[in-house]
Design a protein around this motif. Sequence first.
Motif, PDB file in Angstrom:
ATOM      1  N   VAL A  44       0.869  -1.178   0.000  1.00  0.00           N
ATOM      2  CA  VAL A  44       0.000   0.000   0.000  1.00  0.00           C
ATOM      3  C   VAL A  44       0.905   1.227   0.000  1.00  0.00           C
ATOM      4  O   VAL A  44       1.861   1.295   0.783  1.00  0.00           O
ATOM      5  N   LYS A  46       1.028   5.152   0.714  1.00  0.00           N
ATOM      6  CA  LYS A  46       0.229   6.096   1.480  1.00  0.00           C
ATOM      7  C   LYS A  46       0.873   7.481   1.519  1.00  0.00           C
ATOM      8  O   LYS A  46       2.001   7.631   2.007  1.00  0.00           O
ATOM      9  N   GLY A  52      -6.633  13.558   7.557  1.00  0.00           N
ATOM     10  CA  GLY A  52      -7.263  12.262   7.349  1.00  0.00           C
ATOM     11  C   GLY A  52      -8.096  12.298   6.067  1.00  0.00           C
ATOM     12  O   GLY A  52      -8.118  13.304   5.365  1.00  0.00           O
ATOM     13  N   GLY A  53      -8.775  11.187   5.787  1.00  0.00           N
ATOM     14  CA  GLY A  53      -9.617  11.128   4.595  1.00  0.00           C
ATOM     15  C   GLY A  53      -8.803  10.947   3.329  1.00  0.00           C
ATOM     16  O   GLY A  53      -9.257  11.257   2.231  1.00  0.00           O
ATOM     17  N   ARG A  54      -7.564  10.421   3.460  1.00  0.00           N
ATOM     18  CA  ARG A  54      -6.698  10.272   2.291  1.00  0.00           C
ATOM     19  C   ARG A  54      -7.213   9.187   1.355  1.00  0.00           C
ATOM     20  O   ARG A  54      -7.098   9.302   0.138  1.00  0.00           O
ATOM     21  N   LEU A  62      -3.501   0.630  -3.231  1.00  0.00           N
ATOM     22  CA  LEU A  62      -3.042  -0.753  -3.161  1.00  0.00           C
ATOM     23  C   LEU A  62      -2.341  -1.097  -4.484  1.00  0.00           C
ATOM     24  O   LEU A  62      -2.881  -0.814  -5.553  1.00  0.00           O
ATOM     25  N   GLU A 100       3.577  -3.206   3.621  1.00  0.00           N
ATOM     26  CA  GLU A 100       3.040  -4.487   3.166  1.00  0.00           C
ATOM     27  C   GLU A 100       1.522  -4.395   3.285  1.00  0.00           C
ATOM     28  O   GLU A 100       1.012  -3.832   4.255  1.00  0.00           O
ATOM     29  N   THR A 102      -2.178  -5.425   4.108  1.00  0.00           N
ATOM     30  CA  THR A 102      -2.749  -6.265   5.150  1.00  0.00           C
ATOM     31  C   THR A 102      -4.049  -6.883   4.637  1.00  0.00           C
ATOM     32  O   THR A 102      -4.833  -6.213   3.960  1.00  0.00           O
ATOM     33  N   ILE A 104      -7.418  -7.628   5.410  1.00  0.00           N
ATOM     34  CA  ILE A 104      -8.305  -7.126   6.461  1.00  0.00           C
ATOM     35  C   ILE A 104      -9.569  -7.976   6.588  1.00  0.00           C
ATOM     36  O   ILE A 104     -10.297  -8.168   5.614  1.00  0.00           O
ATOM     37  N   PRO A 200      -8.318   2.479  10.471  1.00  0.00           N
ATOM     38  CA  PRO A 200      -8.818   1.342  11.223  1.00  0.00           C
ATOM     39  C   PRO A 200      -7.756   0.652  12.081  1.00  0.00           C
ATOM     40  O   PRO A 200      -6.592   0.638  11.740  1.00  0.00           O
TER      41      PRO A 200
HETATM   42  P1  GDP Z   1      -7.257   7.689   5.729  1.00  0.00           P
HETATM   43  O1  GDP Z   1      -8.249   7.611   4.614  1.00  0.00           O
HETATM   44  O2  GDP Z   1      -6.428   8.939   5.657  1.00  0.00           O
HETATM   45  O3  GDP Z   1      -7.884   7.507   7.057  1.00  0.00           O
HETATM   46  O4  GDP Z   1      -6.200   6.515   5.484  1.00  0.00           O
HETATM   47  P2  GDP Z   1      -6.179   4.977   6.020  1.00  0.00           P
HETATM   48  O5  GDP Z   1      -4.791   4.645   6.308  1.00  0.00           O
HETATM   49  O6  GDP Z   1      -7.161   4.782   7.118  1.00  0.00           O
HETATM   50  O7  GDP Z   1      -6.644   4.155   4.756  1.00  0.00           O
HETATM   51  C1  GDP Z   1      -7.947   4.262   4.221  1.00  0.00           C
HETATM   52  C2  GDP Z   1      -8.533   2.883   3.949  1.00  0.00           C
HETATM   53  O8  GDP Z   1      -7.705   2.178   3.037  1.00  0.00           O
HETATM   54  C3  GDP Z   1      -8.621   1.998   5.180  1.00  0.00           C
HETATM   55  O9  GDP Z   1      -9.794   2.216   5.933  1.00  0.00           O
HETATM   56  C4  GDP Z   1      -8.611   0.624   4.565  1.00  0.00           C
HETATM   57  O10 GDP Z   1      -9.929   0.234   4.196  1.00  0.00           O
HETATM   58  C5  GDP Z   1      -7.790   0.807   3.297  1.00  0.00           C
HETATM   59  N1  GDP Z   1      -6.445   0.228   3.526  1.00  0.00           N
HETATM   60  C6  GDP Z   1      -5.372   0.820   4.107  1.00  0.00           C
HETATM   61  N2  GDP Z   1      -4.341  -0.042   4.202  1.00  0.00           N
HETATM   62  C7  GDP Z   1      -4.776  -1.208   3.694  1.00  0.00           C
HETATM   63  C8  GDP Z   1      -4.178  -2.500   3.504  1.00  0.00           C
HETATM   64  O11 GDP Z   1      -3.030  -2.770   3.859  1.00  0.00           O
HETATM   65  N3  GDP Z   1      -4.950  -3.474   2.924  1.00  0.00           N
HETATM   66  C9  GDP Z   1      -6.231  -3.234   2.515  1.00  0.00           C
HETATM   67  N4  GDP Z   1      -6.920  -4.224   1.954  1.00  0.00           N
HETATM   68  N5  GDP Z   1      -6.820  -2.038   2.673  1.00  0.00           N
HETATM   69  C10 GDP Z   1      -6.106  -1.037   3.236  1.00  0.00           C
END
Ligand code: GDP
Length: 394
Positions: A44, A46, A52-54, A62, A100, A102, A104, A200
């Motif tokens: 992933v 990032k 937040g809300g990225r 991914l 890496e 995950t 989920i 999460p």
């Molecule tokens: P945010 O949108 O800034 O809060 O960023 P997050 O790090 O929470 O990522 C947003 C969403 O991407 C998460 O709620 C997950 O559903 C998804 N996500 C993030 N990392 C992974 C991962 O390693 N595997 C999978 N399948 N989904 C991921």
Amino acid sequence: MDIHEYQAKEILSRFGVPVPRGGLAYSPEQASYRCTEIGGTKWVVKAQVHAGGRGEAGGVKLCTSDREVQDVANGMFGKRLVTKQSGPRGKLIYRVYVEEATDIARELYFAIVLDRRIERVVIITSAQGGMDIEELVAKRPDAVIRTTIEPAVGFLAFQAREIAFAIGLEAPQIAEASRIFRRAYRAFRDLDATMLEINPLAVTGKGDIVALDAKMSFDDNAMFRHLDISELRDRSQEDSRESHAADRGLAYVGLDGNIGCMINGAGLAMATMDMIKLVGGEPANFLDIGGAASPERVLKAFRAVLHDEKVKAMLVNIFAGINRCDWVAEGIVAAFKDMDVKIPVVVRLAGTHVEQGQRILRDSGLPIISADSLADAAEKVVAAVNSPAAGADA
Ligand code: GDP
Ligand code: MN
């Protein structure tokens, strides 16, 4: 003070909270190299920004090959990511974090915040992770669990277990989850954090629990005893108007309007901003010059307000108790000498040494618009900002 996700994860990991393996990258090539280091077949990418809300905004992607990681990273660097939380200008991406991927099974919500109303630290959890907490509270208030921490005893083991049960974890995970919750709390407390959010908090396909996202904010007033944390500050993510003012010891909050405000006292500042809005204007900032402000401090504050190019008129509202109107007036005159002030400036002075202050302004011969009440001042500044001379649209 806010920090990046990768920094928060490093801290959590130090306190024993499991996080996915990952590495930081400053270039697309580094991002692709991270894949080799981390291993596996899915990653992933990032965007590291203080908002937040990225995910919804394209800042979390991914990928299934190192080539793809490189391309995705290439598309992120140098861009400004606009998310629900970033403000309209967005935040500059110049670091990405590669992790890496995950697998989920469930997304949970875990946060620690300060509840100022009850003067307690509160742990907020939910079985419905993933979506943002504002949305969750609005849509499913019943799904949000609040646990209050008693400062004298801290976060107790039974409370952690209760939370783990309440968010529907299975028996074998209860002990592990409770340990993770209490480690996260220790990080929050030991480092003088004001907010810690893991959203999460994921349960993997194998049944492990990992922090997939992490956000932390710290108490600025405690940073003197956490040098290692204060080094994590990233100015590129801050409002430049606010960091400029903070460096000069001013309490300044940037807003989106065009009326610059310089006021003494937080209460008067709030009232003044309400008054500006009431008469149809939009404040560009909140600025409290504080008590006993010297002419030099007034000059600094003036500069901080004009540092914002959006400012088309300025309102100075001083109700001097500890302050002195003559010092404020001297500061204003000095500001006009020091800078090329092209915008209309409305000044309302009241209180200590008001006559001397007004005399200084009158004698200066400067084009200052004087006002004698808060309402009068707000009306005059809104009229000024709407006049063609202020550069408003004709
Ligand atoms: P945010 O949108 O800034 O809060 O960023 P997050 O790090 O929470 O990522 C947003 C969403 O991407 C998460 O709620 C997950 O559903 C998804 N996500 C993030 N990392 C992974 C991962 O390693 N595997 C999978 N399948 N989904 C991921
Ligand atoms: Mn998240």
